[in-house]
Design a protein around this motif. Sequence first.
Motif, PDB file in Angstrom:
ATOM      1  N   ALA A 196      -8.940   6.514 -13.354  1.00  0.00           N
ATOM      2  CA  ALA A 196      -8.183   7.014 -14.501  1.00  0.00           C
ATOM      3  C   ALA A 196      -8.748   6.443 -15.803  1.00  0.00           C
ATOM      4  N   GLU A 197      -9.156   5.161 -15.784  1.00  0.00           N
ATOM      5  CA  GLU A 197      -9.682   4.555 -17.016  1.00  0.00           C
ATOM      6  C   GLU A 197     -11.040   5.144 -17.401  1.00  0.00           C
ATOM      7  N   THR A 198     -11.955   5.298 -16.436  1.00  0.00           N
ATOM      8  CA  THR A 198     -13.263   5.868 -16.789  1.00  0.00           C
ATOM      9  C   THR A 198     -13.104   7.312 -17.244  1.00  0.00           C
ATOM     10  N   LEU A 199     -12.177   8.038 -16.617  1.00  0.00           N
ATOM     11  CA  LEU A 199     -11.941   9.419 -17.038  1.00  0.00           C
ATOM     12  C   LEU A 199     -11.365   9.458 -18.447  1.00  0.00           C
ATOM     13  N   LEU A 200     -10.422   8.574 -18.762  1.00  0.00           N
ATOM     14  CA  LEU A 200      -9.860   8.525 -20.110  1.00  0.00           C
ATOM     15  C   LEU A 200     -10.958   8.242 -21.130  1.00  0.00           C
ATOM     16  N   ARG A 201     -11.839   7.301 -20.830  1.00  0.00           N
ATOM     17  CA  ARG A 201     -12.952   7.003 -21.743  1.00  0.00           C
ATOM     18  C   ARG A 201     -13.822   8.237 -21.973  1.00  0.00           C
ATOM     19  N   LYS A 202     -14.123   8.977 -20.899  1.00  0.00           N
ATOM     20  CA  LYS A 202     -14.953  10.180 -21.032  1.00  0.00           C
ATOM     21  C   LYS A 202     -14.255  11.247 -21.874  1.00  0.00           C
ATOM     22  N   LEU A 203     -12.957  11.413 -21.647  1.00  0.00           N
ATOM     23  CA  LEU A 203     -12.210  12.405 -22.426  1.00  0.00           C
ATOM     24  C   LEU A 203     -12.186  12.039 -23.903  1.00  0.00           C
ATOM     25  N   ILE A 204     -12.035  10.748 -24.190  1.00  0.00           N
ATOM     26  CA  ILE A 204     -12.017  10.305 -25.584  1.00  0.00           C
ATOM     27  C   ILE A 204     -13.380  10.540 -26.227  1.00  0.00           C
ATOM     28  N   ALA A 227      -4.908  15.788 -12.043  1.00  0.00           N
ATOM     29  CA  ALA A 227      -5.288  15.611 -10.638  1.00  0.00           C
ATOM     30  C   ALA A 227      -6.667  16.208 -10.370  1.00  0.00           C
ATOM     31  N   SER A 228      -6.932  17.378 -10.931  1.00  0.00           N
ATOM     32  CA  SER A 228      -8.241  18.021 -10.751  1.00  0.00           C
ATOM     33  C   SER A 228      -9.343  17.197 -11.406  1.00  0.00           C
ATOM     34  N   LEU A 229      -9.083  16.676 -12.609  1.00  0.00           N
ATOM     35  CA  LEU A 229     -10.081  15.860 -13.298  1.00  0.00           C
ATOM     36  C   LEU A 229     -10.362  14.572 -12.531  1.00  0.00           C
ATOM     37  N   LEU A 230      -9.320  13.963 -11.960  1.00  0.00           N
ATOM     38  CA  LEU A 230      -9.523  12.737 -11.189  1.00  0.00           C
ATOM     39  C   LEU A 230     -10.303  13.014  -9.904  1.00  0.00           C
ATOM     40  N   GLU A 231     -10.058  14.178  -9.310  1.00  0.00           N
ATOM     41  CA  GLU A 231     -10.729  14.504  -8.058  1.00  0.00           C
ATOM     42  C   GLU A 231     -12.168  14.956  -8.275  1.00  0.00           C
ATOM     43  N   HIS A 232     -12.379  15.799  -9.297  1.00  0.00           N
ATOM     44  CA  HIS A 232     -13.695  16.417  -9.494  1.00  0.00           C
ATOM     45  C   HIS A 232     -14.444  15.929 -10.727  1.00  0.00           C
ATOM     46  N   GLY A 233     -13.796  15.193 -11.615  1.00  0.00           N
ATOM     47  CA  GLY A 233     -14.441  14.779 -12.858  1.00  0.00           C
ATOM     48  C   GLY A 233     -14.479  15.932 -13.844  1.00  0.00           C
ATOM     49  N   LEU A 234     -15.294  15.778 -14.879  1.00  0.00           N
ATOM     50  CA  LEU A 234     -15.369  16.803 -15.919  1.00  0.00           C
ATOM     51  C   LEU A 234     -16.230  17.993 -15.520  1.00  0.00           C
ATOM     52  N   ASN A 235     -17.045  17.832 -14.478  1.00  0.00           N
ATOM     53  CA  ASN A 235     -17.893  18.926 -14.015  1.00  0.00           C
ATOM     54  C   ASN A 235     -17.497  19.304 -12.598  1.00  0.00           C
ATOM     55  N   PRO A 236     -16.420  20.103 -12.452  1.00  0.00           N
ATOM     56  CA  PRO A 236     -15.979  20.444 -11.101  1.00  0.00           C
ATOM     57  C   PRO A 236     -17.041  21.260 -10.381  1.00  0.00           C
ATOM     58  N   PRO A 289     -23.660   0.599 -10.602  1.00  0.00           N
ATOM     59  CA  PRO A 289     -23.502   1.701 -11.547  1.00  0.00           C
ATOM     60  C   PRO A 289     -22.835   2.928 -10.936  1.00  0.00           C
ATOM     61  N   ILE A 290     -22.845   3.050  -9.621  1.00  0.00           N
ATOM     62  CA  ILE A 290     -22.222   4.198  -8.976  1.00  0.00           C
ATOM     63  C   ILE A 290     -20.785   3.809  -8.644  1.00  0.00           C
ATOM     64  N   GLN A 291     -19.856   4.332  -9.425  1.00  0.00           N
ATOM     65  CA  GLN A 291     -18.448   3.999  -9.224  1.00  0.00           C
ATOM     66  C   GLN A 291     -17.653   5.284  -9.049  1.00  0.00           C
ATOM     67  N   LYS A 292     -16.613   5.180  -8.281  1.00  0.00           N
ATOM     68  CA  LYS A 292     -15.708   6.305  -8.100  1.00  0.00           C
ATOM     69  C   LYS A 292     -14.976   6.530  -9.416  1.00  0.00           C
ATOM     70  N   GLU A 293     -14.715   7.797  -9.723  1.00  0.00           N
ATOM     71  CA  GLU A 293     -13.994   8.133 -10.950  1.00  0.00           C
ATOM     72  C   GLU A 293     -12.605   7.500 -10.904  1.00  0.00           C
TER      73      GLU A 293
END
Length: 197
Positions: free
Chosen positions: A82-90, A159-168, A76-80
């Motif tokens: 692009a696909e997981t970030l896109l899902r979260k943004l959606i 780039a910031s979202l990929l590095e830090h996620g939605l909660n920088p 369950p612990i996965q690195k962020e």
Amino acid sequence: MNDWNIQSRAHQCESCAKPFADRQPFHTVLFDERQGFRRLDVCGDCWPSLRDARQREGFLSCWQGIYEAPPPPSDPIQKETAETLLRKLIELNDPRHIPAGYILAVMLERKRVLKVKEQIVSDGKRIFVYEQPATGDIFTVADPDLHLDQLEAVQRDVASLLEHGLNPPAPAEAPAPEPLPAAGVEAAPEPADPPPA
């Protein structure tokens, strides 16, 4: 209508309710309904009853796919990604993130993680229908009609979202400076070392 949407591939035929077997061919039909897009996945046996779908109101697209059984649960612990970030943004459906989501979808398309199934124009806006072939999930992503002068800022945001996620992380606070002695008041001298015994 939402500009963002994910619809997962069904694990059973939506007409006869039989579960799909691994590597079984199936058909997908996509409709545009008032509240958003609706996806129907049906087995080959039920497909003839839906062949007239092109004549139904709201028909957008149809295609054939191969069902792939879901992989076993992973860590369950996965690195962020692009696909997981896109899902979260959606899931957030925040208009501020539409340009970043669009760029992520294009990146994933270029890496062949997502495939364009259809391009639709609705209310004057282009909407791309992407499929994630491994899971069968459908992503609908609106084209934010970015201009060249906006690309650099959106790329920095991605780039910031990929590095830090939605909660920088909160910016580190600088240490507080030491207080200066008040004007007209001299600092007390430091005590001298005692004389050697």
